[in-house]
Design an enzyme around this catalytic site. Structure first.
Site, PDB file in Angstrom:
ATOM      1  N   ARG A 167      -2.597  12.682   1.828  1.00 46.37           N
ATOM      2  CA  ARG A 167      -3.186  12.849   2.836  1.00 46.37           C
ATOM      3  C   ARG A 167      -2.017  12.838   4.500  1.00 46.37           C
ATOM      4  NH1 ARG A 167      -9.076  13.520   2.079  1.00 46.37           N
ATOM      5  NH2 ARG A 167      -8.311  11.051   0.588  1.00 46.37           N
ATOM      6  N   GLN A 170      -3.989  -1.263 -10.587  1.00 40.51           N
ATOM      7  CA  GLN A 170      -4.465   0.025 -11.931  1.00 40.51           C
ATOM      8  C   GLN A 170      -3.878   0.976 -11.568  1.00 40.51           C
ATOM      9  OE1 GLN A 170      -6.915   2.396  -8.550  1.00 40.51           O
ATOM     10  NE2 GLN A 170      -8.050   3.295 -10.060  1.00 40.51           N
ATOM     11  N   TYR A 197     -13.661  -0.485   1.387  1.00 41.18           N
ATOM     12  CA  TYR A 197     -11.715   0.849   1.376  1.00 41.18           C
ATOM     13  C   TYR A 197     -10.973  -0.129   1.977  1.00 41.18           C
ATOM     14  CZ  TYR A 197     -14.959   3.380  -1.433  1.00 41.18           C
ATOM     15  OH  TYR A 197     -15.833   4.546  -2.266  1.00 41.18           O
ATOM     16  N   GLY A 198      -9.712   0.248   1.124  1.00 42.29           N
ATOM     17  CA  GLY A 198      -8.548  -0.108   2.029  1.00 42.29           C
ATOM     18  C   GLY A 198      -8.213   0.634   3.598  1.00 42.29           C
ATOM     19  N   ALA A 203      28.060  -7.507  41.690  1.00 41.17           N
ATOM     20  CA  ALA A 203      27.280  -5.754  40.619  1.00 41.17           C
ATOM     21  C   ALA A 203      28.531  -4.596  39.946  1.00 41.17           C
ATOM     22  CB  ALA A 203      27.030  -4.598  41.528  1.00 41.17           C
ATOM     23  N   ALA A 249      -5.578   1.473  -3.446  1.00 42.28           N
ATOM     24  CA  ALA A 249      -4.773   1.817  -5.394  1.00 42.28           C
ATOM     25  C   ALA A 249      -3.769   3.253  -4.852  1.00 42.28           C
ATOM     26  CB  ALA A 249      -4.870   1.294  -6.831  1.00 42.28           C
TER      27      ALA A 249
END
Ligand code: UD1
Ligand code: MG
Length: 463
Positions: free
Chosen positions: A20, A78, A105-106, A383, A15
């Site tokens: 950071r 949440q 933890y994600g 070419a 959530a």
């Protein structure tokens, strides 16, 4: 009779905003090895075969949820991110109190599955995964008693100078009975309110210890796998770790990588025998190589299927295409979506191909653009040939028959077709059908003026 295992409920915390990271993308959606952080955590969760997986979402919840539409996932909102303790408390509301809870933890994406298993096998009332790391800045520190028992986790914010020296950290992974967590968490909330910080999940450790319960700390076998991602440097560090793991797995399966430190796989790569990949290649999506495939340095392969005995030479970029046996591509080729090369076809340097089919042995060797075209078997496209496939509104197709020869610097203005065995003179602008087995050219006749004098000669003659 052995006691039945209680139901396993895995709670993934996802959530937080991830301030950071300084990014608009929610942290758990930041890509690692081509997949969101959360996808890696989810993979580990699924490996444990839990009864239920709850994901706590909050910051940009809809965006996170939309990325994981799997019906077996339970999303818990949440709305206000009051801390990891609050997140777990919400996830456990109205859930069976007798289940075993594993919190992941994600933002800890590369946990070793074995470390998770060791935590789940513990029969202590509370078990956490810890790691020893040389720079523990930012992590919760593990406070051990005189007999090595876990007393508490002290978060960086609350740690004094001596505690900050502790290098044993909390990885965030923890397991306990739901009923125990539901008893400890309100006490952790009260402590948070008293001390004026976030509601820490980690405070349950001191509470369990205060009840005289044993807290087991499993030490991670490889601390690098247990590191969290809070800022871009940590994301880059975990990316390198993951890429090294993927390179090692490929080497073990027989891929000859020139340098495992200079290889990136953001998807799946399958390969036959005797495949070689030079430095700085990037594979994305689903990449399949047959036997004896050589990929030169600096190539990008995205959703590509390549047959046997193929050379993709240096700095070629291939996306959503199929390359048949014995083909040679590059260096410096760009094959865009919808390109199909049949056996022995050749694409040379500075050639771009899009949505086109080159039949067996067809060649486009230099400086061309081939878009929306069918190139017959054994044709040779000279070419600088360009298929003019776009009139500003619509795309049109170019058809070239078997064994045709397209002279250099030809513009094929689509829709147009060139018959089998036809030859197009160099420098032509072809706007109508060029018949089979005939020479077609559009070219102003060459003239020479023998009486012509250059301006310099003329001015000399005057003076
Ligand atoms: C946390 C731990 C720390 C541990 C570190 C390991 C706490 C209080 N601290 O610190 O002991 O060493 O992880 O990486 O748990 N989240 C929510 N809701 C919230 C707050 C966070 O779902 O209200 C989620 C975040 O999205 C993230 C995870 O929980 O995925 C951890 O939160 P983060 O803020 O990264 O905690 P750390 O400071 O890393
Ligand atoms: Mg974190």
């Amino acid at each position: 009779m052995a006691a039945a295992h209680p139901a396993l409920h895995i709670v993934i915390l996802a959530a937080g905003q991830g301030t950071r990271m300084r990014s608009r993308l929610p942290k758990v959606l930041q890509p690692l090895g081509g997949q969101p952080l959360l996808a890696h955590v989810l993979e580990r969760a699924r490996d444990c075969h839990p009864t239920q997986i709850s994901i706590v979402v909050g910051h940009q919840a809809e965006q996170v949820q939309a990325r994981f539409p799997d019906p077996d996932l339970r999303f818990v909102l949440q709305a206000e991110q009051r801390g990891t303790g609050h997140a777990v408390a919400l996830a456990l509301e109205q859930q069976p109190p007798d289940s075993q809870v594993l919190v992941l933890y994600g933002d800890v994406p590369l946990l070793a599955p074995l470390d998770i298993q060791r935590c789940l096998q513990s029969n202590a009332p509370l078990t956490l995964l810890t790691a020893d790391i040389p720079d523990p800045t930012g992590y919760g520190r593990i406070l051990l008693g005189p007999e090595g028992q876990v007393l508490a986790i002290v978060e960086e914010r609350e740690a004094d100078a001596a505690t900050r020296q502790i290098q044993r950290i909390n990885t965030g992974i923890l397991t306990a009975r739901a009923a125990d967590l539901l008893r400890w968490l309100p006490q952790a909330e009260a402590k948070a309110q008293q001390e004026g910080h976030e509601w820490y999940l980690t405070d349950v450790v001191a509470l369990a210890h205060a009840e005289g319960l044993r807290v087991e700390a499993v030490l991670s076998a490889d601390a690098n796998t247990a590191l969290g991602v809070n800022h871009p440097l940590q994301l880059a560090t975990q990316e390198r770790l993951l890429q090294r793991q993927r390179a090692t797995a490929c080497l073990q399966q027989g891929l000859q990588l020139a340098d495992p430190e200079r290889f990136d796989l953001r998807g799946t790569l399958t390969f036959g025998q005797d495949c070689r990949m030079d430095v700085n290649c990037l594979c994305e999506g689903e990449v399949v190589l047959g036997h004896d495939v050589s990929i030169g340095p600096g190539c990008v392969l995205r959703n590509v299927r390549i047959g046997d005995h193929v050379v993709i030479a240096a700095y070629s970029v291939l996306e959503s295409c199929e390359i048949g046996n014995g083909c040679h591509v590059g260096p410096y080729a760009r094959l865009r979506p919808g390109t199909v090369l049949d056996e022995q076809a050749r694409i040379g340097n500075f050639v771009e191909v899009k949505n086109s089919h080159l039949h067996n042995g067809a060649k486009v060797n230099h400086l061309s653009y081939i878009g929306d075209a069918e190139i017959g078997a054994r044709s040779n496209v000279g070419a600088g040939t360009i298929t003019c496939n776009y009139d500003g509104v619509n795309k049109h197709r170019t058809q070239i028959g078997e064994g045709a020869f397209i002279g250099s610097n030809t513009a094929l203005v689509a829709p147009v077709s060139v018959g089998a065995g036809a030859t197009i003179g160099a420098g032509s602008v072809i706007t109508r059908t060029a018949p089979a087995h005939a020479l077609t050219l559009t070219r102003a006749e060459q003239i020479t003026r023998l009486d012509w004098q250059s301006p310099q000669l003329r001015s000399k003659a005057k003076s």
